[in-house]
Design a protein around this motif. Structure first.
Motif, PDB file in Angstrom:
ATOM      1  N   LEU A 217       0.817  -1.213   0.000  1.00 15.68           N
ATOM      2  CA  LEU A 217       0.000   0.000   0.000  1.00 15.68           C
ATOM      3  C   LEU A 217       0.850   1.261   0.000  1.00 15.68           C
ATOM      4  CD1 LEU A 217      -2.839  -0.698   2.615  1.00 15.68           C
ATOM      5  CD2 LEU A 217      -3.020  -0.739   0.122  1.00 15.68           C
ATOM      6  N   ARG A 218       0.328   2.293  -0.618  1.00 14.47           N
ATOM      7  CA  ARG A 218       0.871   3.629  -0.441  1.00 14.47           C
ATOM      8  C   ARG A 218       0.487   4.110   0.955  1.00 14.47           C
ATOM      9  NH1 ARG A 218      -3.414   6.692   0.117  1.00 14.47           N
ATOM     10  NH2 ARG A 218      -5.262   6.460  -1.173  1.00 14.47           N
ATOM     11  N   ASP A 219       0.990   5.254   1.349  1.00  6.77           N
ATOM     12  CA  ASP A 219       0.616   5.841   2.640  1.00  6.77           C
ATOM     13  C   ASP A 219      -0.889   6.105   2.676  1.00  6.77           C
ATOM     14  OD1 ASP A 219       1.606   6.931   5.203  1.00  6.77           O
ATOM     15  OD2 ASP A 219       0.782   8.808   4.426  1.00  6.77           O
ATOM     16  N   ARG A 220      -1.549   5.671   3.752  1.00  6.44           N
ATOM     17  CA  ARG A 220      -2.984   5.857   3.989  1.00  6.44           C
ATOM     18  C   ARG A 220      -3.837   5.124   2.938  1.00  6.44           C
ATOM     19  NH1 ARG A 220      -4.572  11.847   5.654  1.00  6.44           N
ATOM     20  NH2 ARG A 220      -6.157  10.666   6.803  1.00  6.44           N
ATOM     21  N   GLY A 221      -3.310   4.030   2.430  1.00  2.00           N
ATOM     22  CA  GLY A 221      -4.103   3.183   1.545  1.00  2.00           C
ATOM     23  C   GLY A 221      -5.055   2.312   2.351  1.00  2.00           C
ATOM     24  N   ARG A 222      -5.779   1.440   1.646  1.00  2.10           N
ATOM     25  CA  ARG A 222      -6.762   0.622   2.367  1.00  2.10           C
ATOM     26  C   ARG A 222      -6.784  -0.801   1.828  1.00  2.10           C
ATOM     27  NH1 ARG A 222      -9.471   4.319  -0.289  1.00  2.10           N
ATOM     28  NH2 ARG A 222      -9.813   5.521   1.613  1.00  2.10           N
ATOM     29  N   ILE A 223      -7.139  -1.708   2.732  1.00  6.12           N
ATOM     30  CA  ILE A 223      -7.348  -3.112   2.399  1.00  6.12           C
ATOM     31  C   ILE A 223      -8.813  -3.424   2.625  1.00  6.12           C
ATOM     32  CG2 ILE A 223      -6.858  -5.492   3.108  1.00  6.12           C
ATOM     33  CD1 ILE A 223      -4.045  -4.534   3.865  1.00  6.12           C
ATOM     34  N   VAL A 224      -9.443  -4.063   1.642  1.00  4.75           N
ATOM     35  CA  VAL A 224     -10.838  -4.477   1.763  1.00  4.75           C
ATOM     36  C   VAL A 224     -10.869  -6.000   1.808  1.00  4.75           C
ATOM     37  CG1 VAL A 224     -13.150  -4.405   0.761  1.00  4.75           C
ATOM     38  CG2 VAL A 224     -11.616  -2.443   0.507  1.00  4.75           C
ATOM     39  N   ILE A 225     -11.416  -6.530   2.886  1.00  6.94           N
ATOM     40  CA  ILE A 225     -11.488  -7.981   3.049  1.00  6.94           C
ATOM     41  C   ILE A 225     -12.834  -8.463   2.524  1.00  6.94           C
ATOM     42  CG2 ILE A 225     -11.508  -9.877   4.709  1.00  6.94           C
ATOM     43  CD1 ILE A 225      -9.545  -8.274   6.380  1.00  6.94           C
ATOM     44  N   VAL A 226     -12.769  -9.245   1.443  1.00  6.03           N
ATOM     45  CA  VAL A 226     -13.971  -9.772   0.811  1.00  6.03           C
ATOM     46  C   VAL A 226     -14.088 -11.275   1.065  1.00  6.03           C
ATOM     47  CG1 VAL A 226     -15.297  -9.880  -1.335  1.00  6.03           C
ATOM     48  CG2 VAL A 226     -13.637  -8.037  -0.994  1.00  6.03           C
ATOM     49  N   GLY A 227     -12.953 -11.972   1.052  1.00  2.63           N
ATOM     50  CA  GLY A 227     -12.950 -13.416   1.257  1.00  2.63           C
ATOM     51  C   GLY A 227     -12.986 -13.795   2.728  1.00  2.63           C
ATOM     52  N   ASP A 228     -13.030 -15.091   2.969  1.00  3.88           N
ATOM     53  CA  ASP A 228     -13.091 -15.634   4.327  1.00  3.88           C
ATOM     54  C   ASP A 228     -11.671 -15.917   4.815  1.00  3.88           C
ATOM     55  OD1 ASP A 228     -13.764 -16.800   6.700  1.00  3.88           O
ATOM     56  OD2 ASP A 228     -14.575 -18.646   5.841  1.00  3.88           O
ATOM     57  N   ILE A 229     -11.000 -14.866   5.306  1.00  6.41           N
ATOM     58  CA  ILE A 229      -9.638 -15.028   5.807  1.00  6.41           C
ATOM     59  C   ILE A 229      -9.563 -14.549   7.253  1.00  6.41           C
ATOM     60  CG2 ILE A 229      -8.660 -14.740   3.509  1.00  6.41           C
ATOM     61  CD1 ILE A 229      -7.768 -11.960   4.315  1.00  6.41           C
ATOM     62  N   LYS A 230      -8.561 -15.037   7.976  1.00  7.69           N
ATOM     63  CA  LYS A 230      -8.386 -14.654   9.366  1.00  7.69           C
ATOM     64  C   LYS A 230      -7.895 -13.220   9.456  1.00  7.69           C
ATOM     65  CE  LYS A 230      -7.483 -19.286  11.172  1.00  7.69           C
ATOM     66  NZ  LYS A 230      -6.507 -20.160  11.883  1.00  7.69           N
ATOM     67  N   MET A 231      -8.476 -12.483  10.394  1.00  5.24           N
ATOM     68  CA  MET A 231      -8.120 -11.077  10.583  1.00  5.24           C
ATOM     69  C   MET A 231      -6.918 -10.979  11.521  1.00  5.24           C
ATOM     70  SD  MET A 231     -10.109  -8.803   9.017  1.00  5.24           S
ATOM     71  CE  MET A 231     -10.267  -7.386  10.084  1.00  5.24           C
ATOM     72  N   GLN A 232      -5.763 -11.332  10.991  1.00  5.16           N
ATOM     73  CA  GLN A 232      -4.527 -11.266  11.768  1.00  5.16           C
ATOM     74  C   GLN A 232      -3.519 -10.422  11.004  1.00  5.16           C
ATOM     75  OE1 GLN A 232      -3.434 -15.375  12.297  1.00  5.16           O
ATOM     76  NE2 GLN A 232      -4.806 -15.659  14.038  1.00  5.16           N
ATOM     77  N   PHE A 233      -2.956  -9.422  11.690  1.00  6.46           N
ATOM     78  CA  PHE A 233      -1.979  -8.564  11.023  1.00  6.46           C
ATOM     79  C   PHE A 233      -1.128  -7.864  12.074  1.00  6.46           C
ATOM     80  CE2 PHE A 233      -6.043  -6.418  11.466  1.00  6.46           C
ATOM     81  CZ  PHE A 233      -5.713  -5.234  12.111  1.00  6.46           C
ATOM     82  N   GLU A 234       0.026  -7.371  11.638  1.00  5.84           N
ATOM     83  CA  GLU A 234       0.931  -6.653  12.511  1.00  5.84           C
ATOM     84  C   GLU A 234       0.480  -5.202  12.652  1.00  5.84           C
ATOM     85  OE1 GLU A 234       3.512  -7.603  14.282  1.00  5.84           O
ATOM     86  OE2 GLU A 234       3.402  -9.704  13.659  1.00  5.84           O
ATOM     87  N   ARG A 235       0.272  -4.790  13.890  1.00  3.58           N
ATOM     88  CA  ARG A 235      -0.185  -3.424  14.119  1.00  3.58           C
ATOM     89  C   ARG A 235       0.813  -2.404  13.583  1.00  3.58           C
ATOM     90  NH1 ARG A 235       0.742   0.737  17.430  1.00  3.58           N
ATOM     91  NH2 ARG A 235      -1.019   2.101  18.004  1.00  3.58           N
TER      92      ARG A 235
END
Length: 337
Positions: A217-235
């Motif tokens: 992502l660029r700065d202040r970009g966004r991720i849209v979760i459409v599929g069935d995936i686990k919501m795990q990410f590094e803060r």
């Protein structure tokens, strides 16, 4: 009527009573229904001995309309969306806001994917992509294919990736050149400034995918979760770019709202421009204007009695199977009352 259910992890076809028409509803004789692999196969795996009806996207012929239904007429072909009203069944009683007329020149088989089309459109709206921005789609099953095509039709700069080369070729054939068969190839093609949006349509074991998407992502970009995936990410990855991670809920505003779906109260367009019902209609418009084409990714059309085989194709042959329809034997519009 024939109805597809999952029971104890097995797909079966059972007989259920024909639904009764209610006020603000439309009674439809089903021509085709489309399988949504991610949602339905996930439900299938979780079932016990109590049968669960599957499906949420279909098309057919209107046979009766309830009081206060004015935009749909008996005899019209329509697309419809939304469980528990829409399912893999021979007859459907569907709320009026979840039904859109299908013009005669539109292939009714493509229209049967209207539920997935509405979900794809809502995901792109959630992404809030502006003209000229760049978006990445990860996962090119039927939903990812539709999202990428609609984004391309809207003149967004679309990039896409799937590990199955056959799926990538289908999207290239639709006119989208930047399609990659590995995350490494995709990453190498992403410009230095990054992309504006990543739409995650993958399922299954997708651990680490959100973190990887954050690096694109660029700065202040966004991720849209459409599929069935686990919501795990590094803060820290999210914090460093002040990125947004957004969930796309089904086909749009109105979903799961009793007043909208069952009681028939619409949201004023001035306040809620794109409801789930209006998104269904917009998908049909894109088909009618030939801005998207789902026909080339329809891999199989099977009679509803062979539903078990249809799900087996999706599970056992994902490289050759994208869009799968169930056929109810009224393809020429004849009545089977």
């Amino acid at each position: 009527m024939k109805t597809v259910v999952a029971r104890d992890g097995i797909i079966q076809t059972m007989d259920y009573p024909k639904p009764i028409l209610k006020p603000n509803f439309v009674l439809i004789e089903t021509m085709y229904s489309a399988i949504s692999p991610g949602t339905e196969m996930s439900m299938q795996r979780r079932t016990g001995m109590e049968p669960i009806q599957l499906g949420y996207s279909a098309a057919g012929i209107v046979r009766e309309i309830g009081p206060d239904v004015t935009h749909i007429q008996v005899g019209q072909k329509v697309a419809c969306y939304g469980a528990p009203f829409v399912k893999h069944a021979g007859w459907l009683a569907v709320p009026k806001h979840l039904v859109a007329e299908v013009p005669e020149h539109v292939d009714i088989r493509e229209a049967a994917f209207a539920g997935l089309g509405a979900i794809a459109i809502h995901a792109l709206r959630q992404a809030n992509i502006q003209f000229g921005e760049r978006a990445v789609v990860i996962g090119l099953g039927i939903l990812g294919q539709i999202i990428a095509q609609i984004g391309h039709a809207a003149s967004y700069q679309m990039m896409a990736c799937d590990l199955l080369s056959e799926r990538c070729e289908k999207l290239k054939d639709a006119g989208i050149p930047d399609v990659f068969t590995s995350l490494e190839e995709l990453e190498a093609a992403i410009p230095e400034e990054g992309v504006d949006t990543v739409l995650l349509c993958a399922g299954g074991d997708s651990s680490g995918l959100i973190d990887q998407a954050l690096t694109w992502l660029r700065d202040r970009g966004r991720i849209v979760i459409v599929g069935d995936i686990k919501m795990q990410f590094e803060r820290e990855l999210m914090f460093a770019k002040e990125a947004e991670i957004i969930i796309s809920r089904a086909g749009g505003p109105g979903r799961y709202d009793h007043n909208y779906e069952i009681s028939g109260f619409d949201y004023p367009p001035g306040y809620v421009r794109w409801t789930e019902g209006r998104n269904v209609g917009e998908y049909v418009r894109l088909l009618a204007d030939r801005r998207v084409s789902v026909g080339p990714v329809i891999s199989s059309v099977l009679p509803v009695e062979r539903a078990y085989e249809a799900y087996q194709l999706l599970e056992k042959m994902p490289d050759k199977t994208i869009g799968v329809l169930l056929d109810y034997g009224v393809s020429k519009g004849e009545k089977k009352w």
